[in-house]
Motif scaffolding. Structure first.
Motif, PDB file in Angstrom:
ATOM      1  N   HIS A 135       0.826  -1.203   0.000  1.00  0.00           N
ATOM      2  CA  HIS A 135       0.000   0.000   0.000  1.00  0.00           C
ATOM      3  C   HIS A 135       0.860   1.253   0.000  1.00  0.00           C
ATOM      4  CE1 HIS A 135      -3.914  -1.850   0.572  1.00  0.00           C
ATOM      5  NE2 HIS A 135      -3.353  -2.688   1.427  1.00  0.00           N
ATOM      6  N   HIS A 136       0.245   2.319  -0.463  1.00  0.00           N
ATOM      7  CA  HIS A 136       0.829   3.652  -0.364  1.00  0.00           C
ATOM      8  C   HIS A 136       0.416   4.241   0.988  1.00  0.00           C
ATOM      9  CE1 HIS A 136       1.772   3.616  -4.669  1.00  0.00           C
ATOM     10  NE2 HIS A 136       0.574   3.060  -4.827  1.00  0.00           N
ATOM     11  N   VAL A 137       1.079   5.299   1.409  1.00  0.00           N
ATOM     12  CA  VAL A 137       0.779   5.929   2.699  1.00  0.00           C
ATOM     13  C   VAL A 137      -0.679   6.377   2.776  1.00  0.00           C
ATOM     14  CG1 VAL A 137       1.307   7.899   4.191  1.00  0.00           C
ATOM     15  CG2 VAL A 137       3.166   6.614   3.133  1.00  0.00           C
ATOM     16  N   GLU A 138      -1.189   6.966   1.698  1.00  0.00           N
ATOM     17  CA  GLU A 138      -2.577   7.431   1.721  1.00  0.00           C
ATOM     18  C   GLU A 138      -3.574   6.273   1.849  1.00  0.00           C
ATOM     19  OE1 GLU A 138      -1.216   7.581  -2.656  1.00  0.00           O
ATOM     20  OE2 GLU A 138      -0.362   8.058  -0.709  1.00  0.00           O
ATOM     21  N   ASP A 139      -3.202   5.092   1.380  1.00  0.00           N
ATOM     22  CA  ASP A 139      -4.076   3.915   1.516  1.00  0.00           C
ATOM     23  C   ASP A 139      -4.231   3.521   2.983  1.00  0.00           C
ATOM     24  OD1 ASP A 139      -3.947   3.907  -1.276  1.00  0.00           O
ATOM     25  OD2 ASP A 139      -2.481   2.280  -1.336  1.00  0.00           O
ATOM     26  N   VAL A 140      -3.126   3.513   3.716  1.00  0.00           N
ATOM     27  CA  VAL A 140      -3.205   3.127   5.130  1.00  0.00           C
ATOM     28  C   VAL A 140      -3.833   4.244   5.968  1.00  0.00           C
ATOM     29  CG1 VAL A 140      -1.335   1.423   5.005  1.00  0.00           C
ATOM     30  CG2 VAL A 140      -0.814   3.760   5.705  1.00  0.00           C
ATOM     31  N   LEU A 141      -3.616   5.497   5.589  1.00  0.00           N
ATOM     32  CA  LEU A 141      -4.273   6.588   6.314  1.00  0.00           C
ATOM     33  C   LEU A 141      -5.792   6.517   6.140  1.00  0.00           C
ATOM     34  CD1 LEU A 141      -1.847   9.575   5.599  1.00  0.00           C
ATOM     35  CD2 LEU A 141      -2.137   8.314   7.749  1.00  0.00           C
ATOM     36  N   ALA A 142      -6.244   6.225   4.932  1.00  0.00           N
ATOM     37  CA  ALA A 142      -7.683   6.077   4.694  1.00  0.00           C
ATOM     38  C   ALA A 142      -8.219   4.863   5.450  1.00  0.00           C
ATOM     39  CB  ALA A 142      -7.964   5.945   3.197  1.00  0.00           C
ATOM     40  N   GLY A 143      -7.489   3.753   5.433  1.00  0.00           N
ATOM     41  CA  GLY A 143      -7.908   2.561   6.169  1.00  0.00           C
ATOM     42  C   GLY A 143      -8.009   2.835   7.656  1.00  0.00           C
ATOM     43  N   ALA A 144      -7.025   3.556   8.189  1.00  0.00           N
ATOM     44  CA  ALA A 144      -7.052   3.897   9.618  1.00  0.00           C
ATOM     45  C   ALA A 144      -8.265   4.767   9.938  1.00  0.00           C
ATOM     46  CB  ALA A 144      -5.763   4.612  10.021  1.00  0.00           C
ATOM     47  N   ALA A 145      -8.550   5.748   9.103  1.00  0.00           N
ATOM     48  CA  ALA A 145      -9.702   6.631   9.335  1.00  0.00           C
ATOM     49  C   ALA A 145     -11.012   5.842   9.302  1.00  0.00           C
ATOM     50  CB  ALA A 145      -9.722   7.748   8.294  1.00  0.00           C
ATOM     51  N   ILE A 146     -11.142   4.935   8.358  1.00  0.00           N
ATOM     52  CA  ILE A 146     -12.356   4.116   8.256  1.00  0.00           C
ATOM     53  C   ILE A 146     -12.515   3.255   9.506  1.00  0.00           C
ATOM     54  CG2 ILE A 146     -13.410   2.169   7.015  1.00  0.00           C
ATOM     55  CD1 ILE A 146     -12.054   3.417   4.449  1.00  0.00           C
ATOM     56  N   GLY A 147     -11.444   2.594   9.926  1.00  0.00           N
ATOM     57  CA  GLY A 147     -11.493   1.741  11.107  1.00  0.00           C
ATOM     58  C   GLY A 147     -11.796   2.518  12.375  1.00  0.00           C
ATOM     59  N   ILE A 148     -11.153   3.668  12.538  1.00  0.00           N
ATOM     60  CA  ILE A 148     -11.379   4.498  13.731  1.00  0.00           C
ATOM     61  C   ILE A 148     -12.822   4.987  13.786  1.00  0.00           C
ATOM     62  CG2 ILE A 148     -10.827   6.745  14.767  1.00  0.00           C
ATOM     63  CD1 ILE A 148      -7.886   6.204  13.869  1.00  0.00           C
ATOM     64  N   LEU A 149     -13.340   5.461  12.661  1.00  0.00           N
ATOM     65  CA  LEU A 149     -14.721   5.953  12.645  1.00  0.00           C
ATOM     66  C   LEU A 149     -15.724   4.835  12.942  1.00  0.00           C
ATOM     67  CD1 LEU A 149     -14.595   8.437   9.642  1.00  0.00           C
ATOM     68  CD2 LEU A 149     -14.880   8.986  12.066  1.00  0.00           C
ATOM     69  N   ALA A 150     -15.509   3.659  12.378  1.00  0.00           N
ATOM     70  CA  ALA A 150     -16.414   2.534  12.639  1.00  0.00           C
ATOM     71  C   ALA A 150     -16.352   2.120  14.106  1.00  0.00           C
ATOM     72  CB  ALA A 150     -16.072   1.351  11.734  1.00  0.00           C
ATOM     73  N   GLY A 151     -15.140   2.005  14.635  1.00  0.00           N
ATOM     74  CA  GLY A 151     -14.987   1.634  16.038  1.00  0.00           C
ATOM     75  C   GLY A 151     -15.591   2.661  16.970  1.00  0.00           C
ATOM     76  N   TRP A 152     -15.380   3.910  16.663  1.00  0.00           N
ATOM     77  CA  TRP A 152     -15.907   4.991  17.493  1.00  0.00           C
ATOM     78  C   TRP A 152     -17.435   5.034  17.446  1.00  0.00           C
ATOM     79  CZ3 TRP A 152     -18.552   9.506  16.103  1.00  0.00           C
ATOM     80  CH2 TRP A 152     -18.710  10.423  17.146  1.00  0.00           C
ATOM     81  N   TYR A 153     -17.991   4.856  16.263  1.00  0.00           N
ATOM     82  CA  TYR A 153     -19.443   4.966  16.092  1.00  0.00           C
ATOM     83  C   TYR A 153     -20.200   3.835  16.793  1.00  0.00           C
ATOM     84  CZ  TYR A 153     -23.990   5.589  13.920  1.00  0.00           C
ATOM     85  OH  TYR A 153     -25.326   5.776  13.720  1.00  0.00           O
TER      86      TYR A 153
END
Length: 180
Positions: A135-153
């Protein structure tokens, strides 16, 4: 009997994490693959052992499934080559999303004492995806954001445990109380 059942499930999950076949991967990539499964498995096992009801299991499932659905929809809709040329499904990183959803669940449910190490593991998984040219850096940053938002919600704090930091008159520590 119920605790024995939970230990059996936890042992089976951990065995599944370690017993995954590895096909010509670097040690770095393999370690990230294992931790990508081990972190959600540890969250599930901990929830089954600590809690008497299955509210936490349901919250973890909702966070993980919703995160994965968003990732798979984006992978299908965004045509982005992986750095190693192995496919056009680079965006976003599913490994990273899964790991950060589990880490956020642990943090939201049980507090920063468990959340910080979980986020460190999730960050390491993200690092291995970039360092392994998956992956590129932006791929993992997007993945992290998706995971954090789902976990938080989807995650509510576990109400039978309190973790309180203490700082008074040169004394520092953590007060933990709960029903185990």
């Amino acid at each position: 009997m119920r605790l024995l059942k939970h230990k059996w499930i936890a042992g089976l999950l951990l065995l599944m994490c370690v017993a995954r076949p590895c096909v010509a991967k670097s040690d770095l990539e393999t370690s990230g693959d294992i931790l990508h499964i081990a972190l959600p498995a540890a969250a599930l096992a901990s929830t089954l052992v600590i809690e008497d009801d299955y509210q936490g299991v349901w919250q973890l499932a909702k966070a993980g499934v919703s995160s994965r659905l968003v990732v798979e929809a984006l992978k299908a809709g965004v045509d982005k080559q992986r750095p190693d040329g192995s496919g056009d499904d680079s965006f976003p990183s599913g490994h990273t999303a899964d790991s950060f959803a589990a880490a956020t669940y642990i943090n939201q449910r049980y507090g920063w004492e468990y959340g910080v190490p979980s986020y460190l593991v999730a960050s390491y998984v993200a690092y291995t995806r970039v360092a392994s040219d998956k992956h590129h850096v932006e791929d993992v940053l997007a993945g992290a954001a998706i995971g954090i938002l789902a976990g938080w919600y989807f995650t509510d704090p576990y109400e039978d445990i309190s973790i309180i930091p203490i700082a008074y008159d040169g004394t520092y520590g953590v007060f933990i109380s709960g029903r185990f």
